[in-house]
Design an enzyme around this catalytic site. Sequence first.
Site, short mmCIF file in Angstrom:
data_model
loop_
_atom_site.label_atom_id
_atom_site.label_comp_id
_atom_site.label_asym_id
_atom_site.label_seq_id
_atom_site.Cartn_x
_atom_site.Cartn_y
_atom_site.Cartn_z
N THR A 1 42.77 38.23 35.68
CA THR A 1 42.62 39.40 34.83
C THR A 1 41.69 40.44 35.46
OG1 THR A 1 42.95 38.01 32.89
CG2 THR A 1 42.03 40.20 32.52
N ASP B 1 40.78 35.95 41.21
CA ASP B 1 40.80 35.89 39.76
C ASP B 1 42.06 36.62 39.29
OD1 ASP B 1 39.79 35.60 37.06
OD2 ASP B 1 39.33 37.74 37.16
N ASP C 1 36.25 40.26 39.36
CA ASP C 1 35.61 41.48 38.84
C ASP C 1 34.78 41.25 37.59
OD1 ASP C 1 37.67 41.15 36.90
OD2 ASP C 1 37.51 43.28 36.42
#
Length: 644
Positions: A329, A327, A519
Site C-alpha cells: 500500500t 511494501d 512508505d
Amino acid sequence: MSGPSAPTGAGSDGVRRTRLRWFVQRYPWVAASLLVLVVVLGLLAGGQETTARWVGSAWALVVGLRVAGHMVRDVLAGHWGVDLLALTAIVATVVVGEYVASLVVVLMLTGGQALEDFAAHRARQELRALLERAPTRAHRLGPDGTITDVDVADLGPGDLVLVRPAEVVPVDAELVGPETDFDESSLTGESLPVTRHVGDPVLSGALNTEQAVTLRATAAAADSQYARIVAMVREAAESRAPVVRLADRYAVPFTLFAFLVAGAAWVYHRDPTVVAEVLVVATPCPLLIAAPVAFLGGMSRAARHGLIVKDAGTLEQLSAVRSVAFDKTGTITLGRPTLLAVHPRPPWSADDLLRLAASAEQYSSHVLATTIQDAATRRGLDLLGARSAREEATHGVAADVGGHDVVVGKRQRVASAAPDVEEQNLGPGELAVYVAVDGRFAGTLVMSDPARSDARRTMDELAGLGITRTMMLSGDSRSTAEHIAAAVGIAQVDAECLPEDKVRIVRDLPDRPVMMVGDGVNDAPVLAAAEVGVAMGARGSTAASESADVVILTEDLVRTATAVRVGRRTMTVALQSIWLGIALSVVLMGIAATGVIPAVVGALSQEVVDLLAILNALRALQDDRHERVRRPARAVPAEGARAR
C-alpha cells in the site's frame, strides 16, 4: 559543504588580494610550498645554486617530518597508508641532490587537499544546490493584510505566507490562491512546472514561477519536508564511504611493489638517483582522492534524480543489491484507495455503518481511514465525536462513538470483538474493512487500491539489472496481495504480515544485500533491518524517511531501479579511478627504473596521473542513456499512509 570558492571583494585588485588571503589561510602549507619553490627557482636563475639547494632541501625535510608525524598516527590507529612512500621519496630526492623534484613532491602532497576540495566542489554541485536554495526569511501576512518579513523558523501552522515570483516556498503549505505553477525540479528531478490549484498542498523548497501567491502553512519550518531534505543532505555530504578504505587495502601491496621496483633499479644501476626517480613516481595520491570524489559525485547525481542518499556507504550497498522487497500500500499501489461498496448487516443501514466507521477512523492515521472519512463526507454524513479511541497499528481502531463500542479493521481484529463476523467475498484487487458495533458484526466496507502504472516497468528494469529476487510484503489478505503482485510481475508474496513479520522475512532472505522499499510508519522497522532501506515520497511518513538510507522525493517507483544503477556506476567509477592511478604509477615506475626519466619530470608526471584519476572519478556525475529523468506519477499517497 561549501566548496573552495574564494570570497569576492570590491574592485579587481581587492578581489585578488581577498582571494590570495583566503587561499593562504585555507591552504597554508600549499602557499608556503609554492613560495619556497618560487624562491628556489629565483635563486637558481641568479646563479645561487648552493643557497637554493639548502632552502629547497630544508623545506622538503620540514614537510617530510610533518608527513612522518601523520604516518605514525595512522599506523597507531591501524591504518596503513601510502605516507611511507611519500616520505621515502622526499628523503631520497634530498639525499641525491634532486631538491627541485623534492619540492614538486612536497607541492603534490600539500596540494592534495586543495585538489580534493576542488574536485569535491564540482562533485557536490547538486547537493550544494539543494542547500543554497533553503530560504531563511519569509513574508508573513497579518490579519489586516500587512506584510512582515520574519525568520522562516518563526512560521507556524496556520500562518498566511506571501511567496513572490522566483522565491522558494519556505514551509509545507496549501495554496490559498491564486492557481499557479511551481518548479519542483530541485526536489523531484521533474523538469516541467507543476500546476497547483487552490487547496492543493505545496512542497517546501518548490520555486514559485509566475506570480505572487498566498499560502497557508501546514507545518513549522523544522517539521517541513525541505528541512528534512536539507538535514539529510548535510549528513550525506559529511559521510565517508567505506570504499575509501580500499586505499588502505591497496597501500601495503603497492608500497611493497614500489620498494621492490626501486630495489631492482638499485641492483641494476647502482645509482641512488634512479632509485629516487622510481620513488618519486610511486606516490599515488589517486588512492586517497579519487574514491571520495567519485562517491560525492554519485550522491550528487542521485540528488539530480530526486534521490537523497543519506551516506556514501549506501552507494556501495546499492551497487551489490541482489534482492528487493516492496511494501504494497502506497508503494506498489497508489496508496489512495477508493470506496466501492458498503455492505451493512441489519439493523444497520449503509449510511449508519459508514458514519460509525468514519467516526471511529477519525482517530487513525491509516490511509484507509482517510478514504472512509472522505467517503462519509461526500455522502453528507456528519461524523460523531468519540469518548475514547485506541488504534492498534496494522490491525484497526476501536472507539466509543455515539454510545456504541465500534471496532474497525482487519477481519481477525474485528472477530476478536464480534465472533459472528462473516468473511466478505471480494473481486480481484479488492480489500475489505470489517466493522463491529457493540460486540456484533455490523458489516463491511469494500475498497480498491490499484497498482501504480509504472510498477511493472520497475520490476522489468530491476530484472534487467540482474536482481535475482523481487517480492512483496503486505498486511492485506492473500487474495488481494497476490492479485496486485501478479499484475506487476512479482512472483513471491508474503501477505497478512505484521511489522515484526516483515522484519523477520527480510532478515532471513538468502540473497543479500537486500533493498526494502516502503512508505509508511509500520515500514520503519523493516527499512532499518534491510541493508538498504528506501522510503517512497517525501510526503510520506517521517518515521519511514528517518529509518531509510535512501529517500525518493517523487512518487516515481522506477527510481528504485535508478538508485541501484547510480550505485553500481559510482562503485565502478571509484574502482576504475583507483586502478587507473595504480596502473599509471606502475607504468611510470617501470620507465623510471630504466633511468630515462629525470626526477623533476617524474614528479610532474605523477601530478598528471593525479589529475587523470580525479577527472575519471568525476565521471560519476554523468548520466548514462538509461538514467534520463522521468516524469513522476502525479498520484500522491496520503500523509502517514501505511499498509494495514
